[in-house]
Each structure stands twice: as structure tokens, then as C-alpha cells.
Design a protein around this motif. Structure first.
Motif: not given
Ligand code: PMP
Ligand code: GLN
Length: 410
Positions: A105-127
Motif C-alpha cells: 500500500y506504500g504506507l510507512s509505519f514505525d515498527p516500534d510505535t505504530e505496529v501492535l501484534v494481537t491475538a488475532g483480529a478479534t482481540e484487536a477489535i475488542a481492545a
């Protein structure tokens, strides 16, 4: 019937309090009342019980790439991720997610501050819901919606405001969306490619939604788990549009893209402030999960273009195969532009009620499907609609189609 709520034959765990001195008080709190077992659990259990072909719950019947599975084995053996990984996710995966967003997508995200790993999309949505909403805030989402949306909004004490996507095209009604925004609206919860209808937002629709979000200063959460399953059109992350970077939580997951739904590795990308907010809620839900699988997903995200292309084309072929089979069996078929689901209408078969139809289907012809009604607040809207998953082996889809052809004969 509410989304994810009273599922056919499902029980809502809500008996009264032990001890009896608050006799009439149900155990399950008010926020979760009506969110009994999920339709997917119900229908998969029905498939196991009856031995029917399961075209209900959306999971592939073949695992993803062998090299990705091997990468997980290697990580386990090498002792990578067997102890708590870092809260935001292992650096290798956060970097791979960042690279993936740039590559596709040509998008840049800082792996330290702009990315978060979650327990599936489900946890990301709930969180995201728990972190960003105050009780009473309104959340607009297009129904039919994926069942965890209603539950996530409810757990946050917020109020869902559904807008109905209507057959045959399931396009968002942009005027209705504009009218639905009130001073209490905090957030738009969007899903494209859309489960269960298979519709994909056009660039014009996405731009109109983004303009509205900016104008009314709304947060936007985008569920993009089917981003690599677009057969017509293109996947356009809303976060890439003007004014959206600071207000969008973009969510995806490895489950669908790499056919490892059991690994539950998902992620969030967004501004440091939004990612920090979601991380705050996430750290008290699971803290971390799926250590060794995180390393494997990092490798998966770096697979060559041929993988992503091949996966999409394989699923396109399966979509066409099942769509033909369902048409031949007498269903009205709404051909999806994306995802691995086909929504049908069973009125053409002389049926009115998708729930009753799905409950009877295993007995009638040995196939399990999911009624769209359970993804609606407005039960009339999807009453005769039924969803079939086509992420199964071709011979399974062929057998299912053959069995379904028996329906027309009575
Ligand atoms: N959103 C949608 C639209 C889905 O269909 C699913 C099911 N995969 C999810 C979220 C949940 O994804 P995960 O399994 O990664 O939690
Ligand atoms: N996303 C899958 C579907 O729509 C199911 C995931 C689940 O069972 N929670 O079928």
C-alpha cells in the motif's frame, strides 16, 4: 435475534446467582446478555454432530504454506517465542508488518510505535473498542456484521448503530451514513472486504466515508482481514486517505491470508497515540500470545508476490465453482467481490427463514451453512439470506453442490 446473540438452538449462559439471595439477578452481566455462544461454534458443532460438510464457519480445510508451518516448528525448536514475547509483538514480526504495509500500500509505519501484534483480529477489535469508547458512545457499523463487533461494542458499554447493506449489491448507503452521525457518534467500525456479503468498498465510497470522518471528527476502525482476497476491485486501506492517519486503527490478521486460522496472530497499525491506546487495553486482555507463531508469520508476510496471487486465484476459482453449484441448486447467488463467503437468498427455493433453513440443512442434505440473520440487528433485513464458505477443497465444494442440488427436488 441479535448479532452473535441468540443463535439457533444456542443457550445463553445466564442462570441466576448461586445462593439465591439475589434470586432474579442473572449471572451473565447486562452487557453480554444476548451474546451466547457464537453462530460459528454452534454451526460447527452441528456439522460434527451430523457429519455434514461444514460450509458454515470460515476456516480452510487445508493448512497454509509448508514453509510457514516449518518456520513455526523451527521457532518452537530453537526456543524463540516459547517464553513471553514482548508486549507489542516480537520485533521481527513488527518489522515484517511494517514492510508488508509499504510493499502492498506504500504506507510507512514505525515498527516500534505504530505496529501492535494481537491475538488475532478479534482481540484487536475488542481492545480498540475497550480503549477508545466511553459508555454511551455510539458506534456506526454496517450490518450484517461480523459477530464480535456487537460483543466488542457491548463490552465497552457503547451503543451500536447499524446501517443495513442491502441485496443484491450490498453497497453502503452514504446518505444514511451521514444522517446516522450524531454528537454522540465516536467511531465508525468498517469491514472491507465484507464478511458475510463479500462486498468491497470502491475508492469513491472509501473517500466519501473518509471525508465524513474528517468532517465530523470520528475515529475509524477498519477490519481488513480479507485484504488479500479481492477478486473485483482493489483493497484500499482507509488509513491511506487524507486526514485518516491520525484517526484510523487499521486491523488485519494472518489467519485468512495464510490459512492458519488457529494461530490467532493479528495486528494493528496506526498513529503512535492510537496504537498506544489499543495496547493499553490489549495488555490486560492477553498481554501476549502465540510466541513461536509470530516468527512464522513474519516469514509468511515476506512470501513472494506469487504466493499472494496464487492464493487469490485459487479462491477465485473456488468462488466460481461454488457460485455455479449454488445457482444450479436453485439459490439466488450474490457473487462476492472479496472474502471467502457467498451470501445467497433461499426465497428462490421457497424458503422464508434462513435460520430454520440452516438448522434443517444437515438433515436434508448433509451441508452446514450460516444464516445471515444472526449478523443483523434488523432481523427482517437478512431473514432469507444464508452464507456459504468456499475456503474448502474443490472436491468438497463439488460434493456439497451435488448434495444441495437435491433440495430443488424436495
Ligand atoms: N473480522 C472478520 C470480518 C472475520 O471474518 C474474522 C474471522 N477471521 C475476524 C475478524 C477474526 O479474525 P481472527 O481469527 O484473526 O481473530
Ligand atoms: N471469521 C470466521 C467466519 O466468519 C469465524 C471465526 C470464528 O469462528 N470466530 O466464519
Amino acid at each position: 435475534m441479535t448479532p452473535g446473540g441468540s443463535t439457533p438452538g444456542g443457550s445463553t449462559p445466564g442462570g441466576s446467582t448461586p445462593g439465591g439471595n439475589e434470586g432474579s439477578r442473572p449471572l451473565l452481566n447486562r452487557r453480554l446478555a444476548g451474546h451466547g455462544s457464537t453462530i460459528f461454534a454452534e454451526m460447527s458443532a452441528l456439522a460434527v454432530r451430523t457429519g455434514a460438510i461444514n460450509l458454515g464457519q470460515g476456516f480452510p480445510d487445508t493448512d497454509g504454506p509448508e514453509e510457514v508451518r516449518e518456520a513455526a516448528v523451527r521457532a518452537l525448536r530453537d526456543g524463540r517465542g516459547n517464553q513471553y514475547p514482548p508486549g507489542p509483538g516480537v520485533p521481527e514480526l513488527r518489522e515484517a508488518i511494517s514492510e508488508h504495509q509499504r510493499r502492498f500500500y506504500g504506507l510507512s509505519f514505525d515498527p516500534d510505535t505504530e505496529v501492535l501484534v494481537t491475538a488475532g483480529a478479534t482481540e484487536a477489535i475488542a481492545a480498540a473498542m475497550l480503549a477508545l469508547l466511553e459508555p454511551g458512545d455510539e458506534v456506526i457499523a454496517f450490518e450484517p456484521f461480523y459477530d464480535s463487533y456487537a460483543a466488542g461494542i457491548a463490552m465497552a458499554g457503547a451503543v451500536r448503530v447499524p446501517l443495513t447493506l442491502r441485496a443484491p449489491d450490498f453497497r453502503p448507503d452514504l446518505d444514511a451514513l451521514r444522517d446516522a452521525v450524531t454528537p454522540r457518534t465516536r467511531l465508525l467500525l468498517l469491514n472491507s472486504p465484507h464478511n458475510p456479503t463479500g462486498s468491497v468498498l470502491t475508492r469513491e465510497e472509501a473517500e466519501a466515508i473518509a471525508r465524513l470522518a474528517v468532517e465530523r471528527d470520528l475515529l475509524v476502525v477498519t477490519d481488513e482481514v480479507y485484504e488479500h482476497l479481492v477478486f473485483e476491485g482493489e483493497h484500499l486501506p482507509l488509513i491511506s486517505l487524507p486526514g485518516m492517519r491520525e484517526r484510523t486503527v487499521s486491523i488485519s490478521s494472518a489467519g485468512k491470508t495464510f490459512s492458519f486460522t488457529g494461530w490467532k496472530v493479528g495486528w494493528v497499525t496506526g498513529s503512535p497515540a492510537l496504537v498506544a491506546a489499543v495496547r493499553t487495553a490489549k495488555q490486560y486482555l492477553t498481554f501476549v500470545s502465540a510466541g513461536p507463531f509470530q516468527y512464522a508469520v513474519a516469514e509468511a508476510l515476506r512470501l513472494p508476490e506469487a504466493y499472494f496471487h496464487g492464493f487469490r486465484e485459487e479462491l477465485r476459482g473456488k468462488r466460481d465453482l461454488l457460485a455455479e453449484g449454488l445457482t444450479a441448486a436453485g439459490f439466488e447467488v450474490y457473487r462476492p467481490q472479496g472474502t471467502y463467503f457467498i451470501t445467497t437468498d433461499v426465497a428462490a427455493l421457497g424458503e422464508e427463514d434462513g435460520v430454520a433453513f440452516c438448522l434443517a440443512l444437515p438433515e436434508r442434505c448433509g451441508v452446514v451453512a450460516v444464516p445471515n440473520a444472526v449478523f443483523h440487528d434488523d432481523p427482517r433485513a437478512g431473514r432469507a439470506q444464508v452464507r456459504f464458505a468456499f475456503c474448502k477443497r474443490r472436491e468438497v465444494l463439488e460434493t456439497a453442490a451435488e448434495r444441495l442440488r437435491g433440495l430443488a427436488k424436495g
